[in-house]
Design an enzyme around this catalytic site. Sequence first.
Site, short mmCIF file in Angstrom:
data_model
loop_
_atom_site.label_atom_id
_atom_site.label_comp_id
_atom_site.label_asym_id
_atom_site.label_seq_id
_atom_site.Cartn_x
_atom_site.Cartn_y
_atom_site.Cartn_z
CB SER A 1 -0.83 -0.06 1.19
OG SER A 1 -1.12 1.61 1.47
CE1 TYR B 1 -4.14 -2.92 5.44
CE2 TYR B 1 -3.74 -0.64 4.88
CZ TYR B 1 -3.65 -1.20 4.80
OH TYR B 1 -3.66 -2.08 3.15
CE LYS C 1 -1.49 -4.59 3.35
NZ LYS C 1 -1.28 -6.37 3.03
CG PHE D 1 -1.63 5.68 -4.76
CD1 PHE D 1 -0.37 4.63 -5.02
CD2 PHE D 1 -1.53 6.17 -4.56
CE1 PHE D 1 1.06 4.55 -5.10
CE2 PHE D 1 0.56 6.69 -4.04
CZ PHE D 1 1.70 5.87 -4.29
CG ASN D 2 -6.66 6.37 -1.67
OD1 ASN D 2 -5.08 6.09 -1.70
ND2 ASN D 2 -7.62 6.79 -1.42
N GLY E 1 -4.32 11.56 11.21
CA GLY E 1 -3.75 10.89 10.42
C GLY E 1 -4.04 10.56 8.70
P1 NAD Z 1 -10.48 -7.85 0.78
O1 NAD Z 1 -10.79 -7.90 2.52
O2 NAD Z 1 -12.13 -7.57 0.12
O3 NAD Z 1 -9.59 -9.16 0.59
C1 NAD Z 1 -8.99 -9.91 1.49
C2 NAD Z 1 -9.66 -10.88 1.50
O4 NAD Z 1 -8.78 -11.54 2.04
C3 NAD Z 1 -10.87 -11.44 1.93
O5 NAD Z 1 -11.61 -12.53 0.91
C4 NAD Z 1 -10.63 -11.97 3.23
O6 NAD Z 1 -11.95 -13.09 3.67
C5 NAD Z 1 -9.54 -12.83 2.90
N1 NAD Z 1 -8.68 -13.20 3.71
C6 NAD Z 1 -8.86 -12.23 5.39
N2 NAD Z 1 -7.56 -12.63 5.64
C7 NAD Z 1 -7.82 -14.09 6.30
C8 NAD Z 1 -6.54 -15.71 6.19
N3 NAD Z 1 -5.68 -15.30 6.70
N4 NAD Z 1 -7.29 -16.43 5.44
C9 NAD Z 1 -7.64 -16.62 4.14
N5 NAD Z 1 -8.36 -15.23 3.50
C10 NAD Z 1 -8.21 -14.28 4.30
O7 NAD Z 1 -9.50 -6.56 0.52
P2 NAD Z 1 -9.21 -6.33 -0.83
O8 NAD Z 1 -9.71 -5.00 -1.11
O9 NAD Z 1 -9.22 -6.61 -1.70
O10 NAD Z 1 -7.67 -5.46 -0.61
C11 NAD Z 1 -6.49 -7.16 -0.73
C12 NAD Z 1 -5.35 -6.59 0.15
O11 NAD Z 1 -4.99 -5.54 -1.03
C13 NAD Z 1 -4.87 -6.69 0.97
O12 NAD Z 1 -3.83 -7.31 1.57
C14 NAD Z 1 -5.29 -5.54 1.45
O13 NAD Z 1 -4.73 -5.03 2.40
C15 NAD Z 1 -3.85 -4.66 0.30
N6 NAD Z 1 -4.98 -3.29 -0.26
C16 NAD Z 1 -5.52 -3.15 -0.13
C17 NAD Z 1 -6.84 -1.37 -0.31
C18 NAD Z 1 -7.53 -0.59 -1.12
O14 NAD Z 1 -7.85 -0.18 -0.58
N7 NAD Z 1 -8.72 -2.17 -0.88
C19 NAD Z 1 -5.08 -0.75 -0.46
C20 NAD Z 1 -4.15 -0.60 -0.49
C21 NAD Z 1 -4.07 -2.16 0.08
C1 UD1 Z 2 -6.89 4.80 4.09
C2 UD1 Z 2 -6.08 4.67 5.01
C3 UD1 Z 2 -4.42 3.97 4.38
C4 UD1 Z 2 -5.62 2.67 3.27
C5 UD1 Z 2 -6.16 3.10 2.16
C6 UD1 Z 2 -6.94 1.81 2.00
C7 UD1 Z 2 -6.11 6.27 7.11
C8 UD1 Z 2 -5.75 7.15 7.45
N1 UD1 Z 2 -5.69 5.84 5.51
O1 UD1 Z 2 -6.15 5.17 2.94
O2 UD1 Z 2 -3.60 3.82 5.37
O3 UD1 Z 2 -4.40 2.44 2.55
O4 UD1 Z 2 -7.56 3.83 3.46
O5 UD1 Z 2 -7.73 1.20 3.30
O6 UD1 Z 2 -7.14 5.70 6.85
N2 UD1 Z 2 -12.58 10.52 3.24
C9 UD1 Z 2 -13.84 11.31 3.65
N3 UD1 Z 2 -15.41 11.15 4.66
C10 UD1 Z 2 -14.89 10.04 4.92
C11 UD1 Z 2 -14.74 8.98 4.44
C12 UD1 Z 2 -12.60 9.93 3.57
O7 UD1 Z 2 -14.05 13.55 3.76
O8 UD1 Z 2 -16.40 8.87 5.31
C13 UD1 Z 2 -11.79 11.37 2.67
C14 UD1 Z 2 -10.02 11.36 3.66
O9 UD1 Z 2 -10.27 11.79 4.58
C15 UD1 Z 2 -9.29 11.03 2.15
C16 UD1 Z 2 -10.04 10.71 1.55
O10 UD1 Z 2 -11.65 11.26 1.76
O11 UD1 Z 2 -9.10 12.81 1.64
C17 UD1 Z 2 -10.43 9.01 0.84
O12 UD1 Z 2 -10.13 8.70 2.27
P1 UD1 Z 2 -10.08 7.30 2.33
O13 UD1 Z 2 -10.81 6.37 1.10
O14 UD1 Z 2 -10.36 6.49 3.89
O15 UD1 Z 2 -8.75 6.95 2.09
P2 UD1 Z 2 -6.71 7.69 2.11
O16 UD1 Z 2 -7.55 7.81 3.69
O17 UD1 Z 2 -6.34 7.81 1.37
#
Ligand code: NAD
Ligand code: UD1
Length: 335
Positions: free
Chosen positions: A124, A149, A153, A178-179, A296
């Site tokens: 991430s 969290y 990572k 990123f997001n 944060g």
């Molecule tokens: P998600 O929660 O939708 O998917 C994660 C999956 O892993 C789920 O299906 C969950 O059931 C499974 N899981 C969790 N722990 C497990 C375990 N111990 N054994 C087996 N299965 C398990 O999340 P996502 O958004 O698809 O994210 C996938 C990966 O990418 C994660 O590692 C997350 O941290 C990382 N990531 C996500 C984002 C984001 O914004 N979504 C951003 C950066 C990194």
């Molecule tokens: C967050 C996490 C980051 C993680 C990422 C993906 C924090 C501080 N950071 O990132 O570690 O990798 O999610 O899971 O939690 N916002 C609002 N209202 C809301 C929700 C969000 O205004 O109800 C704003 C936030 O302030 C931010 C933007 O929307 O400016 C995006 O927020 P979010 O989707 O939570 O992602 P990150 O903060 O970038």
Amino acid sequence: MSILVTGGAGYIGSHTVVELLNRDENIVIVDNFVNSKPEVLEKIKKITGKDFKFYEVDILDEKKLNNVFEENDIESVIHFAGLKAVGESVEKPIEYYYNNVTGTLVLLKLMRKYNCKKIVFSSSATVYGDPGTPKYIEEFGRGKTTNPYGSTKSIIEQILEDLYASDNSWNIAILRYFNPIGAHKSGLIGEEPQGIPNNLMPFIMKVANKELDHLNVFGNDYEGTKDGTGARDYLHVVDLAIGHIKALEKLNREKSGVFIYNLGTGTAYTVLEIIETFKRVNNVDVPYKIAPRRSGDLAIYYADPTKAKKELGWVCERGIEEMCRDSWNFIKSDK
Ligand code: NAD
Ligand code: UD1
């Protein structure tokens, strides 16, 4: 030979599995459904018309995970399985470190045992901490993380680097997302957060769907953003999924190494820009209120995606309107 996808029933995992199946890859999914539902597997089959193997296994369960390696010829692993809610990780650090870090160690031990040394890891942008400049470049390295969290990572990245240093036959891609937002065009799979969501887009969708009466916009007095609200690099989950295919292709071209890539578009949009775009393209209302800053949060950050473009041939092809449209289509479609 198969590709093992841990967490393949989750949001990013399911979209990646679709792209892999569309390319006729053999897939084995492992998931314990801690943050996903079994129905997703049927949806993947419906979208692709293809089948795959599935094991309901917790990656912490070494014996059961060993069976998966025993019964399949696993050539590489895409490792998504992990817990990802930032706020929850502050409440439950032991659970987060145990699941994410120990889970990865169990997986790596078995990979070593079965001489499977090719892994793509979901990292991430949070590992950069606060480098003091909004455009993040891979060579900045890892900074100080602000929650458990993010620390999981960062620690896993370190573990992967140490592993390679100890045995340089490992072939490792670390992808710093990123997001991710958006959903598959079919409307069958997308992000289904359980309970109260944390991230912006799931929140917007609950408000648009009238499950919540308004969105709190966390701060409108940030410096360096167009309108004072926080700005982030949102990318379409299908582009992100394709990034994993490109990373795997890169590993298949290389003998070994640790390769780190930002996966983002290189452009940041503010919270208000996302709300306005979502309202316009979907013709729905999203009432919001300005609220205090969330602790944060940084004002603005985005990827420098140059390295991924140069070395993987990967660029995002889907714009912000498509991301907003596809997110809403997932909620609205008759699944
Ligand atoms: P998600 O929660 O939708 O998917 C994660 C999956 O892993 C789920 O299906 C969950 O059931 C499974 N899981 C969790 N722990 C497990 C375990 N111990 N054994 C087996 N299965 C398990 O999340 P996502 O958004 O698809 O994210 C996938 C990966 O990418 C994660 O590692 C997350 O941290 C990382 N990531 C996500 C984002 C984001 O914004 N979504 C951003 C950066 C990194
Ligand atoms: C967050 C996490 C980051 C993680 C990422 C993906 C924090 C501080 N950071 O990132 O570690 O990798 O999610 O899971 O939690 N916002 C609002 N209202 C809301 C929700 C969000 O205004 O109800 C704003 C936030 O302030 C931010 C933007 O929307 O400016 C995006 O927020 P979010 O989707 O939570 O992602 P990150 O903060 O970038």
